[in-house]
Design an enzyme around this catalytic site. Sequence first.
Site, PDB file in Angstrom:
ATOM      1  N   GLU A 189      67.493 -24.704   0.530  1.00  0.00           N
ATOM      2  CA  GLU A 189      67.720 -24.002   2.013  1.00  0.00           C
ATOM      3  C   GLU A 189      67.809 -22.850   1.396  1.00  0.00           C
ATOM      4  O   GLU A 189      68.280 -21.075   2.363  1.00  0.00           O
ATOM      5  CB  GLU A 189      69.630 -23.631   0.743  1.00  0.00           C
ATOM      6  N   GLU A 382      70.760 -33.076  -1.207  1.00  0.00           N
ATOM      7  CA  GLU A 382      71.864 -32.942  -1.726  1.00  0.00           C
ATOM      8  C   GLU A 382      73.293 -33.146  -1.122  1.00  0.00           C
ATOM      9  O   GLU A 382      74.170 -32.821  -0.067  1.00  0.00           O
ATOM     10  CB  GLU A 382      72.207 -31.196  -2.240  1.00  0.00           C
TER      11      GLU A 382
HETATM   12  C1  BG6 Z   1      73.589 -25.945  -2.734  1.00  0.00           C
HETATM   13  C2  BG6 Z   1      72.939 -24.968  -3.821  1.00  0.00           C
HETATM   14  O1  BG6 Z   1      73.695 -24.876  -1.747  1.00  0.00           O
HETATM   15  O2  BG6 Z   1      74.943 -25.983  -3.074  1.00  0.00           O
HETATM   16  C3  BG6 Z   1      72.962 -25.495  -5.169  1.00  0.00           C
HETATM   17  O3  BG6 Z   1      71.495 -25.690  -3.382  1.00  0.00           O
HETATM   18  C4  BG6 Z   1      74.221 -25.122  -5.441  1.00  0.00           C
HETATM   19  O4  BG6 Z   1      72.599 -24.920  -5.854  1.00  0.00           O
HETATM   20  C5  BG6 Z   1      75.345 -26.217  -5.086  1.00  0.00           C
HETATM   21  O5  BG6 Z   1      75.237 -25.700  -7.030  1.00  0.00           O
HETATM   22  C6  BG6 Z   1      76.391 -26.823  -4.605  1.00  0.00           C
HETATM   23  O6  BG6 Z   1      76.968 -25.435  -5.212  1.00  0.00           O
HETATM   24  P1  BG6 Z   1      78.044 -24.598  -6.013  1.00  0.00           P
HETATM   25  O7  BG6 Z   1      78.548 -23.682  -5.629  1.00  0.00           O
HETATM   26  O8  BG6 Z   1      79.170 -25.713  -6.282  1.00  0.00           O
HETATM   27  O9  BG6 Z   1      77.538 -25.364  -6.903  1.00  0.00           O
END
Ligand code: BG6
Length: 482
Positions: A189, A382
């Site tokens: 990101e 993701e």
């Molecule tokens: C993404 C990141 O932005 O979102 C991860 O690459 C992160 O590192 C994921 O864990 C989910 O966000 P969060 O705050 O719910 O863990």
Amino acid sequence: MGDKEIKFPDGFLWGGAFAANQVEGAYLEGGKGLSEVDIFPKSDRVKGGIFSLPYGEIIENAQDKDDKKYPKRRGIDFYHHYKEDIALFAEMGFKVLRFSISWSRIFPNGDDAKPNKEGIIFYHNVINELKKYHIEPLVTMSHFEMPLQLALKYNGWTDRRVIGFFMKYAETLFKEFAADVRYWITFNEIDATIHIPFYGAGIIAEKTSNVELASYQALHHQFVASALVKKLAHEQYPGISIGCMVTKNLKYPSTCKPDDCMQWLKETEEDSFYADVMAAGYYPYSVWQIWKNKGITVEIEPGDLELLKNNTVDYVAFSYYASLVTSADGASKEKTSANLLVGEKNPYLKQTPWGWQIDPEGLRFSLNQLYDRYRKPLFVAENGLGTFDVFQNGTVEDDYRIDYIRDHLKALKQAIGDGVDVFGYTYWGCIDCISGSTGEMSKRYGFIYVDQDDEGNGSLKRYPKKSFYWYKKVIASNGEVL
Ligand code: BG6
């Protein structure tokens, strides 16, 4: 094309993803140095994420030895549980595991003369364990975990010398692991550098007179570093593939009023800027214009733009969790968050307890948008549901998580039917881990429950949830059984 006729391609990479700083723990073991996120205390859902701290607090926290207070120091102790965890991923049938290497485990201070051997051995062990089960490793070089010393000494990526330190790190990784790792991502990101400059690029606000300028400068250095990594891979390690990774900040205009659509177009162009540079090889006109309007002059050295143009990535990876709405007169509208951004609410969508709006159709939209723009293979690096789980009788009946993933995979399948070239899907937080934004444990994503609470109490025992068995069937049927 009807849903039944659409197939996931043979060899589709099914799997899961996580980052070193959210799982490994052992923050000072094996010669590791402090990473920038090791100094963040836990926040919570109501207060929201912590992404930067005043300089004084950074120093104070860095000296504090209390590892319970700083959740990313403990993670879920993957450092000592990796064999057990990888065996569980193998049981689910994973074809790929996306994980990051902690820069500060390889170069504890970032600018060290020699890499830390113990760190290298740890990742060889992890990769060998994956190979044992024929799981493809997909490695992110930098996932929000630059060595803290680089932030303190150089103000992070604002200093061009950091490109050199990163290249030394990248060369070390290729030398050690390129024979076993085909797929790489340079920065997770990368847009985080603009939205959350300390977290994304180690920029300490008090050490610069103009954070916005410093962020664009740092980002330019990261783009150059990424292009240099691509060049190195292309020239010396021809078998490997280098990807960029961006947050897919999908937005819709709130109405068809031309003003709203213009605002949407403007923001969509701004959000596309990062992948434009890395995948298409140019700074878009919208960014030059932003700089002009704000009087920002980014130092671009002779040869930089050519380097970016000639060394675009092999594939575009992205995270997708939620969508937002935008309008010309947004100030008075009700807001909610979606990963790194805050925007308007969408009355047609439900949201998680953390306010992230659930929009499976938006994944199809995003895949089409990105493929149309770059014509490069895409990778969903993701996607996932972070929510509260109730642990009962040794498991979690997480039908809501199954529904979330099923709906997103259906949308992904439809995008394949639209003609989009997408070669993998790594579900985020495949095992419960520390939340990236708030440091909580109770924002759980995993197929595997980890017995640890927000304060770091618990046995750390692992338990498959209902979704574990469901995802196993999805993978075994190559996405036919959803
Ligand atoms: C993404 C990141 O932005 O979102 C991860 O690459 C992160 O590192 C994921 O864990 C989910 O966000 P969060 O705050 O719910 O863990």
